[in-house]
Write a protein that holds these residues in place. Structure first.
Motif, PDB file in Angstrom:
ATOM      1  N   ARG A 285       6.722  -4.729   9.703  1.00 37.33           N
ATOM      2  CA  ARG A 285       6.918  -6.036  10.331  1.00 37.33           C
ATOM      3  C   ARG A 285       5.743  -6.967  10.039  1.00 37.33           C
ATOM      4  O   ARG A 285       5.900  -8.181   9.918  1.00 37.33           O
ATOM      5  CB  ARG A 285       7.091  -5.826  11.839  1.00 37.33           C
ATOM      6  CG  ARG A 285       6.991  -7.084  12.703  1.00 37.33           C
ATOM      7  CD  ARG A 285       8.172  -8.011  12.477  1.00 37.33           C
ATOM      8  NE  ARG A 285       8.118  -9.159  13.342  1.00 37.33           N
ATOM      9  CZ  ARG A 285       7.317 -10.209  13.176  1.00 37.33           C
ATOM     10  NH1 ARG A 285       6.497 -10.242  12.152  1.00 37.33           N
ATOM     11  NH2 ARG A 285       7.347 -11.234  14.002  1.00 37.33           N
ATOM     12  N   TRP A 286       4.529  -6.396   9.917  1.00 36.01           N
ATOM     13  CA  TRP A 286       3.324  -7.197   9.772  1.00 36.01           C
ATOM     14  C   TRP A 286       2.821  -7.303   8.337  1.00 36.01           C
ATOM     15  O   TRP A 286       2.107  -8.244   7.995  1.00 36.01           O
ATOM     16  CB  TRP A 286       2.207  -6.617  10.644  1.00 36.01           C
ATOM     17  CG  TRP A 286       2.438  -6.838  12.102  1.00 36.01           C
ATOM     18  CD1 TRP A 286       3.115  -6.022  12.959  1.00 36.01           C
ATOM     19  CD2 TRP A 286       2.010  -7.959  12.879  1.00 36.01           C
ATOM     20  NE1 TRP A 286       3.133  -6.565  14.223  1.00 36.01           N
ATOM     21  CE2 TRP A 286       2.459  -7.753  14.196  1.00 36.01           C
ATOM     22  CE3 TRP A 286       1.290  -9.114  12.584  1.00 36.01           C
ATOM     23  CZ2 TRP A 286       2.213  -8.655  15.227  1.00 36.01           C
ATOM     24  CZ3 TRP A 286       1.042 -10.019  13.606  1.00 36.01           C
ATOM     25  CH2 TRP A 286       1.501  -9.797  14.909  1.00 36.01           C
ATOM     26  N   MET A 287       3.176  -6.367   7.487  1.00 32.74           N
ATOM     27  CA  MET A 287       2.610  -6.346   6.138  1.00 32.74           C
ATOM     28  C   MET A 287       2.830  -7.644   5.358  1.00 32.74           C
ATOM     29  O   MET A 287       1.897  -8.167   4.746  1.00 32.74           O
ATOM     30  CB  MET A 287       3.159  -5.155   5.361  1.00 32.74           C
ATOM     31  CG  MET A 287       2.750  -3.798   5.919  1.00 32.74           C
ATOM     32  SD  MET A 287       0.976  -3.518   5.837  1.00 32.74           S
ATOM     33  CE  MET A 287       0.807  -3.079   4.117  1.00 32.74           C
ATOM     34  N   PRO A 288       4.035  -8.218   5.362  1.00 32.82           N
ATOM     35  CA  PRO A 288       4.212  -9.465   4.612  1.00 32.82           C
ATOM     36  C   PRO A 288       3.356 -10.606   5.153  1.00 32.82           C
ATOM     37  O   PRO A 288       2.980 -11.515   4.403  1.00 32.82           O
ATOM     38  CB  PRO A 288       5.708  -9.769   4.782  1.00 32.82           C
ATOM     39  CG  PRO A 288       6.333  -8.457   5.118  1.00 32.82           C
ATOM     40  CD  PRO A 288       5.311  -7.728   5.925  1.00 32.82           C
ATOM     41  N   LEU A 289       3.042 -10.566   6.437  1.00 35.15           N
ATOM     42  CA  LEU A 289       2.237 -11.624   7.033  1.00 35.15           C
ATOM     43  C   LEU A 289       0.785 -11.544   6.577  1.00 35.15           C
ATOM     44  O   LEU A 289       0.129 -12.572   6.374  1.00 35.15           O
ATOM     45  CB  LEU A 289       2.310 -11.536   8.561  1.00 35.15           C
ATOM     46  CG  LEU A 289       3.707 -11.689   9.166  1.00 35.15           C
ATOM     47  CD1 LEU A 289       3.670 -11.408  10.659  1.00 35.15           C
ATOM     48  CD2 LEU A 289       4.239 -13.104   8.925  1.00 35.15           C
TER      49      LEU A 289
END
Length: 228
Positions: free
Chosen positions: A3-7
Motif C-alpha cells: 500500500r505504501w511502496m508506490p508512495l
C-alpha cells in the motif's frame, strides 16, 4: 507494505526484503529495533527524513488541504482506533481512557505552547471521535474533525506539518511526532503518553523522543477502561 511502496518510490525497494527472497535457512532476528536512544536518535531521524522521506514528496506542504492547515495556536489531536479496539487482544494490551488522557494532554499543550484557538482531530476511527469527543470544543474556539475520508498519507502530512500535536500510543502517531519536531524545531510541542503497551517494560513507551512533553500519568493511571 504494498500500500505504501508506490508512495515512497523506488528507493523504498532497497529498504525491504521481498518474501520470495527469504530462504528457509536465513537467520531471523526478532525485534523491531525502534527504541529511541539505543536504536536511533535525533540525528538518525534527521538523516532519514532528509535523505528518504523528503525526496519522496510524501511530506510536501501541498499535500495538506488548506482546511487542514493550522497555525501556532492550533493543535492536531491524533487518536488511534482501528484494530486497537476492534481486536480484543489489542484492546487489552493498548487500551486506556482516552478522555482522561486528552484532558491532561491538552493542559500540557497549553502550558508549553499557550492558548489553543483550534483543535483538529485526525483518526482512523473518526466517527467514534465525533460521537465521543465533542467536549473538546470547551478547550478551544474551533473544533474540527477530519471526516472527509482522506487516505492515511494525507493524515501523515497533516501531522508532520502541525506545529503542535497531541499523540496517542501508536507508531503512526510517533512518526507524526518525529516529523513535526524535525520540521518545527520545537519538540516540546509534541505531547505524548508515557504508556504504550501492557506486555512490555511495565507499559512504558520506548519510542518516545525525550525532548517531547510526555504525560507521565493520568487520574485513571492508564488502567483499561470498559470497551469503547
Amino acid at each position: 507494505m504494498e500500500r505504501w511502496m508506490p508512495l515512497f518510490g523506488d528507493p523504498a525497494r532497497e529498504l525491504v526484503v521481498d518474501r520470495e527472497d527469504v530462504r528457509l535457512t536465513d537467520r531471523r532476528e526478532r525485534g523491531l529495533h525502534n527504541e529511541f536512544g539505543p536504536h536511533f536518535d535525533e540525528s538518525t531521524l534527521g538523516r532519514f527524513i532528509e535523505g528518504f522521506l523528503e525526496p519522496s514528496g510524501l511530506l510536501d506542504a501541498d499535500r495538506v488541504p488548506a482546511g487542514l492547515r493550522l497555525g501556532n495556536d492550533g493543535v492536531v489531536v491524533n487518536v488511534r482506533r482501528g484494530d486497537y479496539v476492534t481486536n480484543e487482544s489489542n484492546w487489552r494490551n493498548y487500551g486506556f481512557d482516552v478522555h482522561d488522557y486528552l484532558r491532561v494532554a491538552l493542559d500540557r499543550s497549553v502550558a508549553v505552547g499557550g492558548p489553543i484557538r483550534r483543535i483538529l482531530v485526525v483518526s482512523d476511527g473518526i466517527e467514534w471521535c465525533k460521537a465521543e469527543l465533542g467536549w473538546l470544543s470547551r478547550r478551544c474556539e474551533v473544533l474540527d474533525f477530519e471526516d472527509t475520508g482522506r487516505p492515511p498519507e494525507v493524515h501523515l502530512a497533516v501531522l508532520s506539518h502541525a506545529s503542535r500535536l497531541v499523540l496517542t500510543n501508536s507508531t503512526f502517531s510517533y512518526w507524526g511526532g518525529y516529523l513535526s519536531a524535525w520540521r518545527s524545531g520545537r519538540p516540546e510541542q509534541v505531547v505524548a503518553p508515557w504508556f504504550h503497551i501492557r506486555t512490555d517494560l511495565g507499559g512504558a513507551a520506548w519510542q518516545l523522543d525525550p525532548r517531547w512533553s510526555v504525560v507521565e500519568d493520568i487520574p485513571t493511571q492508564w488502567r483499561l477502561p470498559d470497551p469503547q
